[in-house]
Design a protein around this motif. Structure first.
Motif, mmCIF file in Angstrom:
data_model
loop_
_atom_site.group_PDB
_atom_site.id
_atom_site.type_symbol
_atom_site.label_atom_id
_atom_site.label_comp_id
_atom_site.label_asym_id
_atom_site.label_seq_id
_atom_site.Cartn_x
_atom_site.Cartn_y
_atom_site.Cartn_z
ATOM 1 N N SER A 64 0.821 -1.219 0.000
ATOM 2 C CA SER A 64 0.000 0.000 0.000
ATOM 3 C C SER A 64 0.855 1.268 0.000
ATOM 4 C CB SER A 64 -0.953 0.000 1.199
ATOM 5 O OG SER A 64 -0.245 -0.054 2.431
ATOM 6 N N SER B 150 1.158 3.954 -3.099
ATOM 7 C CA SER B 150 0.880 5.375 -2.862
ATOM 8 C C SER B 150 2.080 6.232 -3.253
ATOM 9 C CB SER B 150 0.530 5.611 -1.389
ATOM 10 O OG SER B 150 -0.705 5.003 -1.060
ATOM 11 N N ASP C 168 2.022 6.715 -6.873
ATOM 12 C CA ASP C 168 0.997 7.706 -7.231
ATOM 13 C C ASP C 168 1.572 9.120 -7.163
ATOM 14 O OD1 ASP C 168 -1.030 5.931 -7.776
ATOM 15 O OD2 ASP C 168 -1.971 6.086 -5.798
ATOM 16 N N SER D 251 2.047 8.324 9.150
ATOM 17 C CA SER D 251 1.353 9.607 9.242
ATOM 18 C C SER D 251 1.568 10.290 10.587
ATOM 19 C CB SER D 251 -0.147 9.415 8.981
ATOM 20 O OG SER D 251 -0.717 8.545 9.939
ATOM 21 N N ASN E 11 -11.009 4.127 8.542
ATOM 22 C CA ASN E 11 -10.433 5.346 7.982
ATOM 23 C C ASN E 11 -9.357 5.124 6.926
ATOM 24 O OD1 ASN E 11 -12.012 6.492 9.944
ATOM 25 N ND2 ASN E 11 -10.342 7.159 11.248
ATOM 26 N N TRP E 12 -8.530 4.097 7.106
ATOM 27 C CA TRP E 12 -7.341 3.933 6.279
ATOM 28 C C TRP E 12 -7.442 2.690 5.399
ATOM 29 C CZ3 TRP E 12 -3.695 7.745 6.294
ATOM 30 C CH2 TRP E 12 -3.682 8.622 7.389
ATOM 31 N N ASP E 13 -6.801 2.756 4.233
ATOM 32 C CA ASP E 13 -6.691 1.613 3.335
ATOM 33 C C ASP E 13 -5.251 1.112 3.424
ATOM 34 O OD1 ASP E 13 -6.907 -0.309 1.396
ATOM 35 O OD2 ASP E 13 -6.872 1.102 -0.289
ATOM 36 N N GLN F 132 -6.355 15.125 5.344
ATOM 37 C CA GLN F 132 -7.141 13.945 5.013
ATOM 38 C C GLN F 132 -6.348 12.682 5.387
ATOM 39 O OE1 GLN F 132 -10.129 14.238 4.026
ATOM 40 N NE2 GLN F 132 -10.378 16.132 2.884
ATOM 41 N N ASP G 172 -4.801 10.148 4.223
ATOM 42 C CA ASP G 172 -4.291 9.618 2.960
ATOM 43 C C ASP G 172 -2.767 9.635 3.033
ATOM 44 O OD1 ASP G 172 -3.369 9.412 0.204
ATOM 45 O OD2 ASP G 172 -5.440 9.834 -0.400
ATOM 46 N N ARG H 96 -0.531 9.571 0.916
ATOM 47 C CA ARG H 96 0.212 10.324 -0.089
ATOM 48 C C ARG H 96 0.699 11.668 0.456
ATOM 49 N NH1 ARG H 96 -3.881 10.145 -5.012
ATOM 50 N NH2 ARG H 96 -5.322 10.415 -3.240
ATOM 51 N N SER I 180 0.357 16.219 -3.937
ATOM 52 C CA SER I 180 0.268 14.832 -3.465
ATOM 53 C C SER I 180 -0.900 14.081 -4.084
ATOM 54 C CB SER I 180 0.110 14.810 -1.936
ATOM 55 O OG SER I 180 -1.150 15.347 -1.559
ATOM 56 N N VAL J 257 -3.931 14.715 -3.059
ATOM 57 C CA VAL J 257 -4.927 14.677 -1.980
ATOM 58 C C VAL J 257 -5.605 16.036 -1.863
ATOM 59 C CG1 VAL J 257 -5.314 14.270 0.478
ATOM 60 C CG2 VAL J 257 -3.560 12.963 -0.751
#
Length: 394
Positions: free
Chosen positions: A14, A18, A21, A151, A201-203, A263, A265, A267, A282, A284
């Motif tokens: 993951s 990201s 991305d 994060s 909340n998170w992937d 957010q 995310d 990224r 990013s 986002v």
């Protein structure tokens, strides 16, 4: 900002995806030169086709399988196993290495990257949990900057930008609380794997998602924060913040607190690590506080989630204790993902592991490496934790 050439360890996970991305959004700023993955070969083959890296690393014995997925005339060099991972981490062309692998296997490539004086964006928790003092000392000695991708730690890093660490009173790591933050303790016995894998909340990948459900993820982050920011245990606090809007905050001696919001995310922290000291796109969207509405905060419930307390207990023991906790947890999560134990068994066995560590420490048993001299001690501690769990479940 000049073009930065990037190597990614764990490119199909993951964090790796990201990271790619962010690189896609900023092709004039970043170029992929090397990728490392284990067994997600279809995804890796697609990344090779898109980014044309000079080098990739795959799991042992996976070269032929990957080659079968690539077009004829492929020019990307393929290596395997630890040799391949270290090659990705030290490739001459790379300016930065994103360490996004999961597990203790990430330690040696990260140390190799440090010795090669690469700038490192670190998302591999185990590197710091198992060998934090060794890794940070090696980085200081080599003049290498380690940028935390998580994060929470990235939020602390951002809040400390331009500040004096000696003026910090304490830091607060925020925790979403995972999918079971409001579930009564009496219902924990019935938690299913599907429920534990559904983070609100998170992937994230399966291992980190289960760790988030047990709050072990936050326990590991407490250990990381100790070494990443050179803090005393009394300076590390945790608060449950279910919206995951405030990613963490620093409170200074004058009573003011600086927080990083955004957010949920990955990224955002990835882009900050890649571009520091600048900021880049990013992908986002900016946070809309009016839409976010009310933010909630609560003390973590240590009766329902005892893992947080285990982090502080092992840090007090020192040496390889945190590595043993991490290794034992990895085994338990694997067993849970395989359907071989209940969710609550994770807590029960981790408590037993730390109780055993404390008993050995009190008895001054020489069989456990409480003194962390080198990486072999860290890996031995990790293995001790794994063996402790295996002996209880065989």
């Amino acid at each position: 900002m000049t073009l930065q050439k990037i190597a990614i360890l764990g490119s199909t996970g993951s964090i790796g995806q990201s990271s790619l991305d962010v690189i896609r959004i900023n092709p004039e700023l970043f170029q992929v030169v090397a990728l490392g993955a284990n067994s997600s070969l279809k995804a890796l083959s697609e990344q090779i086709a898109e980014f044309q890296p000079l080098l990739v690393s795959v799991g042992e014995g996976k070269t032929s399988e990957l080659e079968a997925l690539l077009p004829a005339g492929n020019k990307t060099k393929i290596l395997e196993g630890m040799e391949g991972l270290k090659a990705v981490a030290t490739i001459v062309e790379a300016d930065q290495v994103i360490a996004a692998m999961v597990g203790a296997i990430g330690i040696e490539p990260v140390l190799a990257a440090i010795d090669a004086k690469k700038r490192i964006a670190l998302a591999n928790k185990e590197t710091i949990v198992l060998a934090g003092p060794l890794v940070m000392e090696r980085a200081r000695k080599m003049g290498v900057k380690i940028f935390p991708v998580d994060s929470e730690h990235n939020a602390i890093f951002q809040a400390l930008n331009g500040e004096n660490i000696k003026e910090v009173d304490f830091i607060t790591l925020t925790a979403s609380g995972g999918p079971f933050r409001d579930l009564p303790l009496a219902e924990f016995e019935n938690i299913t794997l599907a429920q534990a894998l559904k983070h609100p909340n998170w992937d994230m990948g399966p291992k980190i998602t289960i760790d988030s459900a047990s709050l072990m993820n936050k326990a590991l982050e407490v250990i990381e924060a100790k070494w990443l920011f050179d803090l005393d245990l009394e300076q590390i606090k945790v608060v449950v913040h279910k919206e995951s809007i405030i990613h963490s905050l620093v409170t200074f001696k004058d009573g003011s607190s600086i927080a990083q919001l955004g957010q949920p995310d990955m990224r955002v922290p990835i882009s900050y690590c890649l571009a520091w000291p600048k900021r880049v796109q990013s992908g986002v969207k900016a946070l809309d506080l009016a839409k976010a509405g009310t933010l909630h905060f609560a003390e973590p419930d240590l009766e329902r989630f005892p893992t947080l307390d285990l982090a502080f207990r092992t840090l007090k023991l020192g040496g390889g204790s945190t590595g043993a906790l991490s290794g034992g947890n990895e085994e338990l999560v694997a067993l849970f993902l395989a359907g071989k134990l209940k969710f609550t068994d994770i807590f029960e066995n981790l408590i037993a592991l730390v109780d055993e560590l404390e008993a050995l420490h009190q008895a001054k048993q020489p069989t456990f490496p409480f003194v962390l001299h080198d990486v072999s001690d860290a890996l031995q501690a990790d293995q001790w934790g794994r063996d402790f769990i295996k002996q209880r479940w065989t």
